[in-house]
Motif scaffolding. Structure first.
Motif, PDB file in Angstrom:
ATOM      1  N   PHE A  83      -0.254 -12.945  -7.492  1.00 11.93           N
ATOM      2  CA  PHE A  83      -0.320 -11.568  -8.304  1.00 11.93           C
ATOM      3  C   PHE A  83      -1.628 -10.659  -7.912  1.00 11.93           C
ATOM      4  O   PHE A  83      -1.452  -9.592  -7.691  1.00 11.93           O
ATOM      5  N   LEU A  84      -2.615 -11.236  -7.615  1.00 10.36           N
ATOM      6  CA  LEU A  84      -3.691 -10.628  -7.176  1.00 10.36           C
ATOM      7  C   LEU A  84      -3.794 -10.365  -5.629  1.00 10.36           C
ATOM      8  O   LEU A  84      -4.761  -9.531  -5.219  1.00 10.36           O
ATOM      9  N   GLY A  85      -2.985 -11.114  -5.064  1.00  9.36           N
ATOM     10  CA  GLY A  85      -2.957 -11.036  -3.599  1.00  9.36           C
ATOM     11  C   GLY A  85      -4.287 -11.794  -3.019  1.00  9.36           C
ATOM     12  O   GLY A  85      -4.882 -11.571  -2.013  1.00  9.36           O
ATOM     13  N   ILE A  86      -4.733 -12.963  -3.723  1.00  6.33           N
ATOM     14  CA  ILE A  86      -6.025 -13.614  -3.302  1.00  6.33           C
ATOM     15  C   ILE A  86      -5.504 -15.070  -3.027  1.00  6.33           C
ATOM     16  O   ILE A  86      -5.285 -15.803  -3.896  1.00  6.33           O
ATOM     17  N   ASP A  87      -5.206 -15.134  -1.607  1.00  5.54           N
ATOM     18  CA  ASP A  87      -4.817 -16.460  -1.254  1.00  5.54           C
ATOM     19  C   ASP A  87      -5.467 -17.604  -1.516  1.00  5.54           C
ATOM     20  O   ASP A  87      -4.885 -18.782  -1.650  1.00  5.54           O
ATOM     21  N   TRP A  88      -6.885 -17.510  -1.309  1.00  6.59           N
ATOM     22  CA  TRP A  88      -7.982 -18.746  -1.571  1.00  6.59           C
ATOM     23  C   TRP A  88      -7.686 -19.207  -2.989  1.00  6.59           C
ATOM     24  O   TRP A  88      -7.873 -20.188  -3.254  1.00  6.59           O
ATOM     25  N   LEU A 137       8.607 -14.391  -7.281  1.00  9.47           N
ATOM     26  CA  LEU A 137       9.190 -13.512  -8.184  1.00  9.47           C
ATOM     27  C   LEU A 137       8.179 -12.321  -8.340  1.00  9.47           C
ATOM     28  O   LEU A 137       8.540 -11.158  -8.234  1.00  9.47           O
ATOM     29  N   VAL A 138       6.903 -12.696  -8.602  1.00  2.00           N
ATOM     30  CA  VAL A 138       6.029 -11.628  -9.159  1.00  2.00           C
ATOM     31  C   VAL A 138       5.456 -10.956  -7.691  1.00  2.00           C
ATOM     32  O   VAL A 138       5.487  -9.774  -7.615  1.00  2.00           O
ATOM     33  N   SER A 139       5.551 -11.794  -6.484  1.00  2.00           N
ATOM     34  CA  SER A 139       5.076 -11.214  -5.518  1.00  2.00           C
ATOM     35  C   SER A 139       6.182 -10.003  -5.074  1.00  2.00           C
ATOM     36  O   SER A 139       5.777  -8.958  -4.471  1.00  2.00           O
ATOM     37  N   LEU A 140       7.560 -10.466  -5.198  1.00  5.66           N
ATOM     38  CA  LEU A 140       8.504  -9.467  -4.920  1.00  5.66           C
ATOM     39  C   LEU A 140       8.465  -8.137  -5.772  1.00  5.66           C
ATOM     40  O   LEU A 140       8.790  -7.004  -5.160  1.00  5.66           O
ATOM     41  N   ARG A 141       8.029  -8.247  -7.108  1.00  2.00           N
ATOM     42  CA  ARG A 141       8.065  -7.148  -7.748  1.00  2.00           C
ATOM     43  C   ARG A 141       6.898  -6.194  -7.409  1.00  2.00           C
ATOM     44  O   ARG A 141       6.940  -4.826  -7.602  1.00  2.00           O
ATOM     45  N   ASN A 142       5.842  -6.838  -6.822  1.00  2.00           N
ATOM     46  CA  ASN A 142       4.605  -6.147  -6.580  1.00  2.00           C
ATOM     47  C   ASN A 142       4.652  -5.369  -5.231  1.00  2.00           C
ATOM     48  O   ASN A 142       3.804  -4.713  -4.995  1.00  2.00           O
ATOM     49  N   ARG A 143       5.777  -5.737  -4.321  1.00  3.77           N
ATOM     50  CA  ARG A 143       5.922  -5.129  -3.045  1.00  3.77           C
ATOM     51  C   ARG A 143       5.720  -3.500  -3.589  1.00  3.77           C
ATOM     52  O   ARG A 143       6.404  -2.977  -4.249  1.00  3.77           O
ATOM     53  N   PRO A 144       4.848  -2.826  -2.762  1.00  7.97           N
ATOM     54  CA  PRO A 144       4.697  -1.438  -3.155  1.00  7.97           C
ATOM     55  C   PRO A 144       5.715  -0.308  -3.143  1.00  7.97           C
ATOM     56  O   PRO A 144       5.766   0.563  -3.778  1.00  7.97           O
ATOM     57  N   GLU A 145       6.583  -0.440  -2.164  1.00 10.09           N
ATOM     58  CA  GLU A 145       7.811   0.440  -2.142  1.00 10.09           C
ATOM     59  C   GLU A 145       9.186   0.068  -2.784  1.00 10.09           C
ATOM     60  O   GLU A 145       9.915   0.846  -2.969  1.00 10.09           O
TER      61      GLU A 145
END
Length: 283
Positions: A83-88, A137-145
């Protein structure tokens, strides 16, 4: 005759409960999806946690029961990392979760290292089965456009397959699809669900101006995975000899069984759409 009346009454009650539950949950899911962000995250996390609890409780009293004590916190950290885009964060959480589970189970059963390893494996399976699809699923929703569009594509494939498979199965169902795994599912229902799910999914892409040839395989394969996900969860219940997946006190979907019964197809479809877009570099 009385037995038939009781069965019909039970089916009628179950159908009524399914309709009432769906009429409440679908608008909530849609509104949270429209809002996105933390609100969407706050909707998905409790559902994932209950689903994981169901998964681990399903294995109760078996030597391979996974650990909800380490599995659920690990899953929460993984989803938060995506969700935060923090891979580590999710990578560290996964490694720490496996290590902590192993340490915990060895401490509990120092003379049974094989059992401890089996429980680590089952805990990891629960994380792979539920945490990563939720993160996807969360990552899909977070796609900016186009995040909302892809989320609705996932819903169209999942809900379309499930709804139309139920309808076609009730009306036309004659041939059992997998009688040893799920006796109520029929070939006619599965075929109807698959074909009908294609329509709203392709329609969403058409309306959004994204009806591209390279996306066709994703839509075509999606409903097959929805059916597969449903059968997979039914197979788990057969393996562990449980009728329903829900945990007492956490039956949040009346008439629909447990959380796993509701998201068994969703986790497969969400994973498929996310990984397909990622592997094909779809912007």
């Amino acid at each position: 005759m009385r037995e038939g009346l009781v069965t019909d009454s039970a089916e009628s009650t179950n159908l009524r409960d399914r309709i009432i539950t769906a009429s409440v949950l679908v608008p909530v899911a849609v509104l949270a999806s429209l809002a996105g962000g933390w609100l969407f995250l706050c909707l998905t996390l409790p559902i994932m946690c209950i689903g994981m609890l169901e998964f681990f409780v399903m294995e109760k009293d078996t030597p391979m029961q996974g650990s909800s004590l380490t599995g659920i916190p690990t899953a929460l950290a993984i989803v938060l990392g995506f969700f935060l885009g923090i891979d580590w964060l999710w990578q560290a959480a996964l490694g720490a979760g496996i290590a902590l589970t192993l340490a915990l189970e060895i401490a509990r059963k120092p003379r049974q290292p094989g059992r401890a390893l089996a429980q680590v494996g089952t805990t990891l399976c629960g994380i792979l089965y539920l945490a990563f699809p939720t993160a996807f699923l969360v990552s899909l929703r977070n796609r900016p456009e186009d995040g909302l569009m892809w989320l609705f594509v996932v819903y169209a494939i999942t809900w379309g397959t499930d709804t139309f498979a139920y309808v076609f199965g009730k009306v036309f169902g004659r041939t059992k699809l997998a009688p040893l795994i799920s006796p109520n599912k029929t070939v006619e229902g599965a075929v109807g669900g698959i074909f009908c799910a294609w329509v709203p999914a392709f329609l969403i892409l058409l309306v959004a101006g994204r009806l591209e040839p390279r996306l066709a395989p994703m839509i075509v394969v999606g409903p097959f995975l929805a059916v597969g996900g449903d059968l997979f969860e039914s197979g788990l219940k057969r393996i562990f000899r449980v009728k329903d997946s829900y945990v007492a006190g956490f039956n949040v979907f009346p008439g629909h069984g447990g959380v796993l019964d509701r998201i068994d197809a969703l986790v497969w479809v969400a994973s498929w759409v996310f990984l397909y877009l990622l592997s094909n570099g779809v912007a």
